[in-house]
Every structure is written in structure tokens, then in C-alpha cells.
Design an enzyme around this catalytic site. Structure first.
Site, mmCIF file in Angstrom:
data_model
loop_
_atom_site.group_PDB
_atom_site.id
_atom_site.type_symbol
_atom_site.label_atom_id
_atom_site.label_comp_id
_atom_site.label_asym_id
_atom_site.label_seq_id
_atom_site.Cartn_x
_atom_site.Cartn_y
_atom_site.Cartn_z
ATOM 1 N N GLU A 56 -21.270 -1.291 23.773
ATOM 2 C CA GLU A 56 -21.047 -1.067 22.346
ATOM 3 C C GLU A 56 -20.292 -2.264 21.793
ATOM 4 O O GLU A 56 -19.411 -2.815 22.456
ATOM 5 C CB GLU A 56 -20.255 0.212 22.084
ATOM 6 C CG GLU A 56 -19.983 0.439 20.598
ATOM 7 C CD GLU A 56 -19.519 1.851 20.276
ATOM 8 O OE1 GLU A 56 -19.551 2.212 19.092
ATOM 9 O OE2 GLU A 56 -19.123 2.576 21.202
ATOM 10 N N CYS A 254 -20.450 5.313 18.684
ATOM 11 C CA CYS A 254 -20.245 5.503 17.245
ATOM 12 C C CYS A 254 -20.965 4.441 16.421
ATOM 13 O O CYS A 254 -21.414 4.713 15.310
ATOM 14 C CB CYS A 254 -18.752 5.497 16.929
ATOM 15 S SG CYS A 254 -17.870 6.924 17.617
ATOM 16 N N ASN A 384 -24.934 10.916 18.990
ATOM 17 C CA ASN A 384 -23.799 10.455 19.791
ATOM 18 C C ASN A 384 -22.530 11.156 19.333
ATOM 19 O O ASN A 384 -22.089 10.951 18.202
ATOM 20 C CB ASN A 384 -23.619 8.942 19.633
ATOM 21 C CG ASN A 384 -22.320 8.455 20.258
ATOM 22 O OD1 ASN A 384 -22.249 8.289 21.469
ATOM 23 N ND2 ASN A 384 -21.285 8.250 19.459
ATOM 24 N N GLU A 385 -21.973 12.009 20.193
ATOM 25 C CA GLU A 385 -20.691 12.660 19.886
ATOM 26 C C GLU A 385 -20.698 13.348 18.523
ATOM 27 O O GLU A 385 -19.669 13.414 17.849
ATOM 28 C CB GLU A 385 -19.543 11.646 19.920
ATOM 29 C CG GLU A 385 -19.232 11.092 21.284
ATOM 30 C CD GLU A 385 -17.955 10.253 21.290
ATOM 31 O OE1 GLU A 385 -17.336 10.103 20.207
ATOM 32 O OE2 GLU A 385 -17.583 9.757 22.347
#
Length: 658
Positions: A56, A254, A384-385
Site C-alpha cells: 500500500e 484503505c 477492504n475493512e
């Protein structure tokens, strides 16, 4: 409506065992005797892609990091809104300066491409200078590709001198050329550094008064990873490749779903010619050029023999998103339903781009970039999350069903939120059960004690449901760097993941990279600056497991001289077989302040007489520099092993079955 736990309170929840350092608790503890007896006939198949990496762009991991470009703000597209806190010095001129009487301003009339709106307009005489990312690191006798787009006014061409220099003015190389077109034209030359310099600058020297426009100014080392153009910084890429990862997840967690729907990462904005790519605000508070885009990610995966695991937004942004002035902003926001068909098509286009024939619509784009053959994509993460809300469920279901219908061979990876418990975790798994999602992405950052005390976490999982991808994890003590303490907790947990390799398909430590002076999250696996790469104890744990993976798990019966559960939990082990050469690999972790005398029953294995390889990582708990040592040991001497206090030991034994 789904009701959610208070995220702030959940984040504050701490496991009572913060540390593995129990010298006080275990004062007077005698060395522990352990006997391991393999259950040869009860072996089970486990995942062949358990250990991978997750990339990331956090901590300046991409621009100024893994992406080998040496010029910062090369396209004059930095914006005040990029920078966390709205730094007034962060703008289209960041990293650039002008010496002399000449004028330097930013214009946007008739740019190279609508996606690259700003360029530099120079008038008069002067020196335009770029400082790179805290200086430009150059190596003696190495060659660097300089390129830029330029245009002048009608009439004679504009003479330019281009040079790389030290901060105090020593010229390391200099070339001249003429900008001879009144329309945008790409110019290229090669500069060779005559000395090593860690903080050089790039200079454009112009002496006459004719107007000159410049854009996309690039200085790229020729010595990139695998020699790729627009490629990766060699030493960083080699460090990642040395982990022997079975997959690479990208472009983020994120980052993939962004800070608000206007900040969602759109893969199609990151492929094609550099001047056509769409830069944007990085949700971690800086700028991303997307010079490191989907083509480069897929090429890297292919170069290191790893599966590509791209992650796309599930039609919603990060659950911690702010509104940023958008009428639909914030974490409950989703892409408007009237726009979802277009977004779903974008996701389907990604699969065609990766796997389609070179004559297909998106396969042509891939082929034009230099890769006519498909990339053979098998996995794609959706979400994602995320906050598992009704807004999320509706959009995820639409995307999932569309992929399953058109590309049934693609395995979709769902999401179960940012914690190992809580509403998002529970509701995410409910959706997985309802839709028969094949793989679920779980994330958690916990204290070292949590990882030691929860080695049975996946023992209870239903083997008839989705497999697990532990997409982000690390033994985490807030504010601290990676130490041997956290690394050993992770090693103990990895032996448990191997034991549960029939349900846990994949796992990746996070974050992967952090640049010195720009670290936004700790701990991280690899720290670096412009010239050096520093590997952590956690890195070596990942590397040892990545290089010693297996596809068959051999259960073990253990007996201990101490019956205290608190003591036994701090000794972890696993035995696997490597399918490539049928080697037997024994991993043993001692997280006690005393030695462990390990007796290994190996008689039932069909072992070679040639020496085994023993790798061992040990040292002081607070060490940030502990490295493994390796030696050869005759097989007949393996039966009795003494594991030092606070250590990971891996024994690789050749098998006659090879």
C-alpha cells in the site's frame, strides 16, 4: 439497519497480555523439556500460497520509494488539497525552484493531456532546479534516462543545458539540446554520474528570452529491477522478491477505496502512457502520481512469480472517510445507484485487461503497453475493512454477482472489517455465507500477547465455509518499531496459520514499506531512505516462512515437562513438507526467557543422510537488528535441539522421496 459497535471504543480494546517479556512472571523458571512426535499418517493438505505481501502507498512507499522515479512533482500536478493539514508550501511548484532573472510560473492552456493539466512556463534566463525526494541519489558511472515534454514559440529553437549537480554546484554530468517544436514533443537523453552523490539536484539552464514550456520531467535510473522501463527501485524490489511471496496484494487497503467516493482508486486511471494517467490525492496525506500503476504492479508480480491480487472498492469508500465537502461524503456514502452499472463495468474491464486476448478492447490496452500475453489473473478483492452497512451489502452483492456471472473462474475475496470481532466481522461473514464467497479478507493488528494467546483462533473455523485471507496483520505495540519481540509473536502465530492452512489460504503482513522521516504507521516490515534498505526482525520471520513453505502439514503430539498453560503457549511449532523437493521443514518458536530442550522423533520420516540446514533468529527482545544465522547440521544430530530463549529455529531436512 445494521447496528455497529463504536469503532473508537473497539480500537481502544487491548489484550491484557501486552508483551511477551515475562522475565518477572517466569522468574526462577527452569529450562523446558518438550518432545515432539509427528503423526505421519494424519497429514493434511494446506495452502500452497500462505505467505505473500501486501503493498500500500502509505509511508511514502510508492513515489520516492518503490517507484524508481527520481524527480518529485515531475508533472507539476501537486495540489494544496493533497497535503494532510493543507501545507501552504505544497503546491504545483513543490520541489522546484528558480535561480536567476527568469520567470517560472504554472500554466494550463493547451496541456499535453487533459489528465495532466499543469506545466511549467519559463521566460528569460535562469536555472530551473528540482531537489527530488529529499535529494536525488546517484551512483558513480550509472546511467540515468532523462526525458521531458517541451515546446517553444514559433521561430528558432530554444537551447537548453540539462545537468545533474551536487548541492554545492559540482557538475556530475551535463548535456545540451534544442527544443525545436512549437507543439508538445518528447525529448530524451542519457546522463551518467561521474561521482556518487546522495543529494544531487537536476537543473535546466536556459539563457535566451524565448518562452519555453516543460512538463513530465523525468530522471530514471536504467538500473531498475529486472531493467524495466518506468520500473521499480532495484534494492527495494529485490528485498520484496527475497521474501519469496506467493502473491502480492495491491494497490492498498484503505487507499483502494479512498477517502470519500471522489477519492476511490480507479485502476483504469493508472494504465497507459504516463501523461494520460490521472494523479490524485493520497488518502494518507500526500500525492500519488500513479506512475506505479496497475501495469507495473502486474509486471512485478510476474517478474517474481507471485499471483497478482488486485483490490477494488466495493462501491463505497473507506469507513473512516471524511465528507470533504461532497454532498454524499462520509463513511455511509456509496457510489450512487444510477452510476453502479458503470462502476461494475470498470471492474469487469479490469479482468479483461488482465486476462483478455490482445485483440479484445482492454487486452489491446495491455498489449500496447508491452504485454500482449495475458497476466492470468485468478483473484480479485472487492472491498477492504468496510463498514458492513446496507449500503455496502447492496453494492458488494451487485459487483460479486456480476463477476461470478461473467468470469466464474475468478475467485472473489470479500471483506470482514478491520477487526477480529465486532459487527463488521459478524455481518461480513453473514454476507459471505449468503453469497458463497470463496475467500474472506480478515484484518487485525494486536499486541504480541494477543498473538501468543490466540494461536487457536482458526482451529474453530468451519471448514465448509469460505477460506480466509489474513490480509493485514502485525504484532503491534503502538509507536514502536519492529523488534524481535513482535517478530517472535508473529512467528508463533504463523505456525498456527500453517496448522490451519486448510482454511487459511493466504496471509500478508502490513504495512510493507516505510520511508525514514515519513512513517505514518508503526511497525513496518522494511524501512528505507534514498540510499539504504533496513530489514527488520519481522522481515526475517516472513522471509524464513516464505522460503520454507509447504503444501502438507504433519500433525504433532507434544509432551512438556511443565504443565502450566502459560508456559506451553510460549512454545510453538509446525512441520510441513515442501512439494518441490519433499524436504521436511520443522519450525520451532521459543518465546520464553529460558531455553527449551526439544526432542524430535524423526525415525518415521524417510530422510536423507546429507546435512540439514538450520536457520535461527534470536537475540534481545528489544533488538531491531536481529538477523538469522544459518548452518549445516548432520541429520543424526537433529534429534535433540536446544532452542535459545526468545528464538525462532527452522530445520530443513532433505528427503529421499525427492
Amino acid at each position: 439497519m445494521i447496528k455497529h459497535y463504536d469503532l473508537a471504543l473497539l480500537k481502544q480494546k487491548q489484550w491484557s497480555e501486552r508483551s511477551v517479556d515475562d522475565d518477572v512472571r517466569f522468574a526462577g523458571l527452569k529450562p523446558l523439556d518438550v518432545k515432539l512426535t509427528p503423526k505421519i499418517g494424519q497429514s493434511k493438505s494446506i495452502s500452497d500460497m500462505l505467505v505473500g505481501v501486501f503493498f500500500e502507498d502509505i509511508n511514502y512507499a510508492a513515489d520516492g520509494g518503490l517507484y524508481a522515479e527520481l524527480i518529485q512533482n515531475r508533472d507539476f500536478e501537486y495540489k494544496l488539497s493533497d497535503k494532510q493539514g493543507h501545507d501552504k508550501n505544497w503546491n504545483e511548484k513543490t520541489a522546484w525552484s528558480m535561480d536567476g532573472s527568469g520567470q517560472f510560473h504554472i500554466d494550463s492552456i493547451n496541456p499535453i493531456h487533459p489528465n495532466n493539466k499543469h506545466y511549467a512556463r519559463l521566460q528569460g534566463a535562469g536555472i530551473l532546479r528540482n531537489i527530488g525526494y529529499d535529494g536525488i541519489a546517484l551512483h558513480k558511472n550509472e546511467r540515468y534516462d532523462l526525458s521531458f515534454f517541451g515546446r517553444g514559440t514559433a521561430g528558432k529553437g530554444r537551447q537548453l543545458k540539462i545537468r545533474i549537480s551536487t548541492q554545492d554546484g559540482k557538475i556530475l554530468d551535463e548535456k545540451s539540446l534544442v527544443v525545436d517544436s512549437k507543439n508538445w514533443k518528447k525529448y530524451q537523453l542519457v546522463l551518467t554520474a561521474n561521482a556518487t552523490c546522495k543529494d544531487a539536484v537536476l537543473e535546466f539552464v536556459f539563457t535566451d528570452r524565448q518562452q519555453l514550456d516543460l512538463d513530465l520531467i523525468s530522471l530514471f535510473p536504467q538500473n531498475t529491477f529486472k531493467g524495466r522501463k518506468n520500473g521499480l527501485r532495484k534494492d527495494l524490489a529485490e528485498a520484496i522478491a527475497a521474501l519469496n511471496p506467493r502473491f502480492v496484494r495491491f494497490p492498498g487497503g484503505c487507499l483502494a477505496h479512498g477517502d470519500g467516493i471522489d477519492n476511490i482508486y480507479h485502476w483504469s486511471n493508472t494504465v497507459g502512457p504516463l501523461e494520460s494517467r490521472v494523479p490524485q490525492r493520497n488518502m494518507w496525506g500526500y500525492h500519488q502520481t500513479v506512475g506505479l500503476g496497475y501495469y507495473e504492479y502486474f509486471q512485478f508480480c510476474e517478474d517474481i512469480g507471485a499471483y497478482a491480487v488486485p483490490v477494488v472498492a466495493a462501491g463505497v469508500p473507506c469507513q473512516n472517510s471524511g465528507a470533504h465537502g461532497h454532498p454524499l461524503g462520509g463513511q455511509q456514502c456509496g457510489i450512487p445507484m444510477e452510476d453502479m452499472d458503470d462502476y461494475i463495468q470498470e471492474v469487469l474491464n479490469l479482468i479483461e485487461w488482465a486476462n483478455g486476448d490482445k485483440n479484445s478492447t482492454w487486452g489491446k490496452v495491455r498489449a500496447a503497453a508491452g504485454h500482449p500475453e495475458p497476466f492470468h489473473l485468478k483473484y480479485i478483492g472487492v472491498g477492504n475493512e468496510d463498514l458492513i452497512s446496507n449500503v455496502f451489502e447492496e453494492r458488494f452483492t451487485m459487483i460479486y454477482n456480476a463477476i461470478r456471472e461473467k468470469y466464474p473462474d475468478i475467485q472473489v475475496i470479500g471483506t470482514a472489517g478491520p477487526f477480529f470481532e465486532g459487527t463488521d466481522y459478524v455481518e461480513g461473514w453473514k454476507i459471505a455465507d449468503k453469497l458463497s464467497v470463496p475467500i474472506m479478507d480478515e484484518h487485525y493488528y494486536q499486541t504480541p500477547g494477543w498473538f501468543i494467546h490466540n494461536q487457536d483462533f482458526y482451529d474453530k473455523y468451519d471448514r465448509n465455509k469460505a477460506q480466509v485471507y489474513l490480509g493485514e496483520y502485525a504484532a503491534h505495540i503502538e509507536g514502536r518499531a519492529s523488534t524481535l519481540e513482535v517478530a517472535l509473536a508473529e512467528a508463533a502465530y504463523l505456525t498456527a496459520l500453517e496448522r490451519n492452512g486448510d482454511i487459511v489460504k493466504m496471509a500478508s503482513y502490513a504495512p510493507l514499506l516505510a520511508k525514514d522521516g515519513y512513517t505514518q504507521w508503526r511497525p513496518d516490515l522494511i524501512y528505507f531512505n534514498n540510499t539504504d534498505v533496513n530489514l527488520t526482525p519481522s522481515y526475517y520471520v516472513q522471509q524464513l516462512f516464505g522460503r520454507n513453505n509447504g503444501t502438507e502439514y504433519v500433525p504433532v503430539e507434544a509432551s512438556y515437562s511443565n504443565t502450566a498453560v502459560e508456559v506451553q503457549k510460549r512454545v510453538a511449532f509446525s512441520i510441513v513438507k515442501d512439494p518441490k523437493d519433499q524436504s521436511i521443514i520443522i519450525k520451532m518458536v521459543n518465546v520464553l526467557p529460558v531455553a527449551v530442550n526439544m526432542e524430535l522423533e524423526l525415525a518415521k520420516f524417510n530422510l536423507e543422510t546429507e546435512p540439514a540446514v538450520v536457520a535461527q533468529l534470536t537475540g534481545e527482545l528489544k533488538s531491531t537488528t536481529a538477523k538469522p544465522e544459518q548452518k549445516s547440521v548432520p541429520v543424526e544430530k537433529l534429534k535433540n535441539q536446544q532452542l535459545p530463549p526468545y528464538s525462532l529455529t527452522i530445520i530443513r531436512i532433505p528427503s529421499r522421496a525427492k
